[in-house]
Scaffold this motif. Structure first.
Motif, PDB file in Angstrom:
ATOM      1  N   TRP A   1       0.806  -1.228   0.000  1.00 49.88           N
ATOM      2  CA  TRP A   1       0.000   0.000   0.000  1.00 49.88           C
ATOM      3  C   TRP A   1       0.835   1.273   0.000  1.00 49.88           C
ATOM      4  O   TRP A   1       0.352   2.323  -0.396  1.00 49.88           O
ATOM      5  CB  TRP A   1      -0.949   0.001   1.203  1.00 49.88           C
TER       6      TRP A   1
ATOM      7  N   TRP B   1      -0.418   5.668  -1.586  1.00 48.73           N
ATOM      8  CA  TRP B   1      -0.969   6.066  -0.299  1.00 48.73           C
ATOM      9  C   TRP B   1      -2.449   6.446  -0.331  1.00 48.73           C
ATOM     10  O   TRP B   1      -3.168   6.175   0.639  1.00 48.73           O
ATOM     11  CB  TRP B   1      -0.146   7.201   0.308  1.00 48.73           C
TER      12      TRP B   1
ATOM     13  N   ALA C   1      -4.276   3.399   0.539  1.00 47.41           N
ATOM     14  CA  ALA C   1      -3.592   2.582   1.542  1.00 47.41           C
ATOM     15  C   ALA C   1      -4.548   1.885   2.498  1.00 47.41           C
ATOM     16  O   ALA C   1      -4.386   0.701   2.800  1.00 47.41           O
ATOM     17  CB  ALA C   1      -2.597   3.443   2.323  1.00 47.41           C
ATOM     18  N   GLN C   2      -5.549   2.600   3.004  1.00 46.71           N
ATOM     19  CA  GLN C   2      -6.450   1.996   3.981  1.00 46.71           C
ATOM     20  C   GLN C   2      -7.223   0.833   3.385  1.00 46.71           C
ATOM     21  O   GLN C   2      -7.379  -0.216   4.012  1.00 46.71           O
ATOM     22  CB  GLN C   2      -7.403   3.060   4.547  1.00 46.71           C
ATOM     23  N   ALA C   3      -7.688   1.000   2.156  1.00 43.69           N
ATOM     24  CA  ALA C   3      -8.424  -0.084   1.501  1.00 43.69           C
ATOM     25  C   ALA C   3      -7.508  -1.269   1.225  1.00 43.69           C
ATOM     26  O   ALA C   3      -7.893  -2.425   1.402  1.00 43.69           O
ATOM     27  CB  ALA C   3      -9.046   0.425   0.197  1.00 43.69           C
TER      28      ALA C   3
ATOM     29  N   ALA D   1      -4.710  -2.059   2.865  1.00 43.73           N
ATOM     30  CA  ALA D   1      -4.301  -2.687   4.114  1.00 43.73           C
ATOM     31  C   ALA D   1      -5.419  -3.508   4.734  1.00 43.73           C
ATOM     32  O   ALA D   1      -5.164  -4.365   5.587  1.00 43.73           O
ATOM     33  CB  ALA D   1      -3.840  -1.617   5.105  1.00 43.73           C
ATOM     34  N   ALA D   2      -6.655  -3.285   4.315  1.00 40.30           N
ATOM     35  CA  ALA D   2      -7.783  -4.046   4.851  1.00 40.30           C
ATOM     36  C   ALA D   2      -8.023  -5.347   4.103  1.00 40.30           C
ATOM     37  O   ALA D   2      -8.864  -6.150   4.510  1.00 40.30           O
ATOM     38  CB  ALA D   2      -9.044  -3.181   4.792  1.00 40.30           C
TER      39      ALA D   2
ATOM     40  N   ALA E   1       1.385   7.355   9.105  1.00 41.34           N
ATOM     41  CA  ALA E   1       0.577   6.620   8.135  1.00 41.34           C
ATOM     42  C   ALA E   1       0.914   5.128   8.163  1.00 41.34           C
ATOM     43  O   ALA E   1       0.028   4.276   8.002  1.00 41.34           O
ATOM     44  CB  ALA E   1       0.790   7.192   6.735  1.00 41.34           C
TER      45      ALA E   1
ATOM     46  N   GLU F   1      -0.817   3.694  11.223  1.00 40.62           N
ATOM     47  CA  GLU F   1      -2.264   3.598  11.057  1.00 40.62           C
ATOM     48  C   GLU F   1      -2.666   2.494  10.091  1.00 40.62           C
ATOM     49  O   GLU F   1      -3.791   1.985  10.165  1.00 40.62           O
ATOM     50  CB  GLU F   1      -2.811   4.945  10.585  1.00 40.62           C
ATOM     51  N   ALA F   2      -1.768   2.112   9.201  1.00 35.88           N
ATOM     52  CA  ALA F   2      -2.069   1.007   8.287  1.00 35.88           C
ATOM     53  C   ALA F   2      -1.875  -0.346   8.969  1.00 35.88           C
ATOM     54  O   ALA F   2      -2.658  -1.281   8.763  1.00 35.88           O
ATOM     55  CB  ALA F   2      -1.193   1.108   7.039  1.00 35.88           C
TER      56      ALA F   2
ATOM     57  N   ARG G   1      -4.676  -3.788  11.173  1.00 33.56           N
ATOM     58  CA  ARG G   1      -4.458  -5.055  10.475  1.00 33.56           C
ATOM     59  C   ARG G   1      -3.979  -6.135  11.446  1.00 33.56           C
ATOM     60  O   ARG G   1      -4.370  -7.303  11.329  1.00 33.56           O
ATOM     61  CB  ARG G   1      -3.447  -4.842   9.349  1.00 33.56           C
TER      62      ARG G   1
END
Length: 283
Positions: free
Chosen positions: A159, A163, A166-168, A170-171, A231, A234-235, A239
């Motif tokens: 991710w 960036w 990234a959240q999507a 990392a999920a 960041a 937070e990723a 997880r």
């Protein structure tokens, strides 16, 4: 912060990897595998090496010691390979060193047994960092003094190459079907129970702080290196709590589309082509 050493002698290139790392001696009398900022994969692979390598060590996995390594390209003037010369010239300054494990052997699932607990710990860790480069095709593990050691974490946290998504990213779940340790019945549940509580916000903040500022500057979308370090925290933090629920272990595949970023897929392609050629030649 990682210890800083100065490279004093370039020994030889290691041609197994696409980034062309090299064995280098340093002023602390240590011998290291140096990974270069001038390699085609760029500095993000070094960031991944630091964050994931330090995280693995902090939760009890065997990862070689890492150091910051200052390089003066002049130490490689006697190297006859033009590609290596260009790599050294493009990597003056701060690079990454990984402790060289003399006499280590590459992991072979047919030659070594790994118990389910240890296999589970490694698979869980790779799922956490989304490691796409520890498959049966390319284990990136060594046996040293009878123990299993993990190396080469540049192809992790995919991710951070995008960036905004990234959240999507990392999920997403982690398919461990082709993982090098999948055949050893990895105990994922036990690994999660043991390791997930160790991956705290404080720990992730500490390992992110080990990344040198100069490898983080000028990242689009971030106003400071501290914001970028945050960041990564937070990723990884959410997880760690749930990734064990999204690890799949199905039958391994002989061939499938690569999950790796472009530079890594290109590196792995010759290996897969060779394997496919070997298979097609069998009666």
């Amino acid at each position: 912060m990682l210890e800083e050493v100065v490279a004093t002698r370039y020994v030889t290139p290691l041609r197994e990897g696409g980034s062309l790392p090299g064995i280098v001696e340093a002023d602390d009398l240590g011998t290291y595998v140096m990974k270069f900022t001038g390699a085609g994969q760029g500095r993000k692979t070094l960031v991944a090496e630091v964050i994931c390598g330090q995280l693995g060590r902090r939760i009890g996995l065997r990862v070689p010691d890492l150091v910051q390594m200052q390089l003066d390209p002049v130490i490689g003037l006697a190297e006859p390979d033009q590609e290596v010369q260009e790599l050294l010239k493009g990597s003056g300054g701060l690079n990454l060193g990984m402790d060289f494990l003399p006499g280590s052997l590459g992991f072979d699932a047919l030659a070594y047994q790994v118990d389910p607990r240890e296999a589970g710990r490694v698979v869980w860790f790779d799922a956490l960092i989304n490691n796409v480069d520890r498959s049966w095709r390319n284990p990136n593990m060594l046996i040293w003094h009878g123990d299993l050691w993990l190396i080469d974490h540049g192809a992790t946290m995919i991710w951070h190459h995008n960036w905004p998504g990234a959240q999507a990213s990392a999920a997403k779940p982690y398919n461990a079907s082709d993982h090098a340790l999948a055949p050893f019945a990895p105990d994922i549940a036990a690994a999660a129970a043991e390791l997930a509580p160790l991956v705290t916000e404080e720990l992730l903040t500490e390992v992110a702080a080990d990344v040198p500022d100069e490898w983080l500057v000028d990242e689009p979308g971030f106003d400071s290196t501290d914001q970028l370090r945050r960041a990564y925290v937070e990723a990884l933090l959410p997880r760690a709590a749930t990734i064990h629920e999204r690890i799949s272990l199905d039958a391994p595949t002989a061939a499938k589309p690569s999950q790796a970023p472009g530079w890594l897929a290109e590196r792995l392609a010759p290996r897969r082509d060779h394997e496919n050629s070997d298979e097609s030649s069998r009666p």
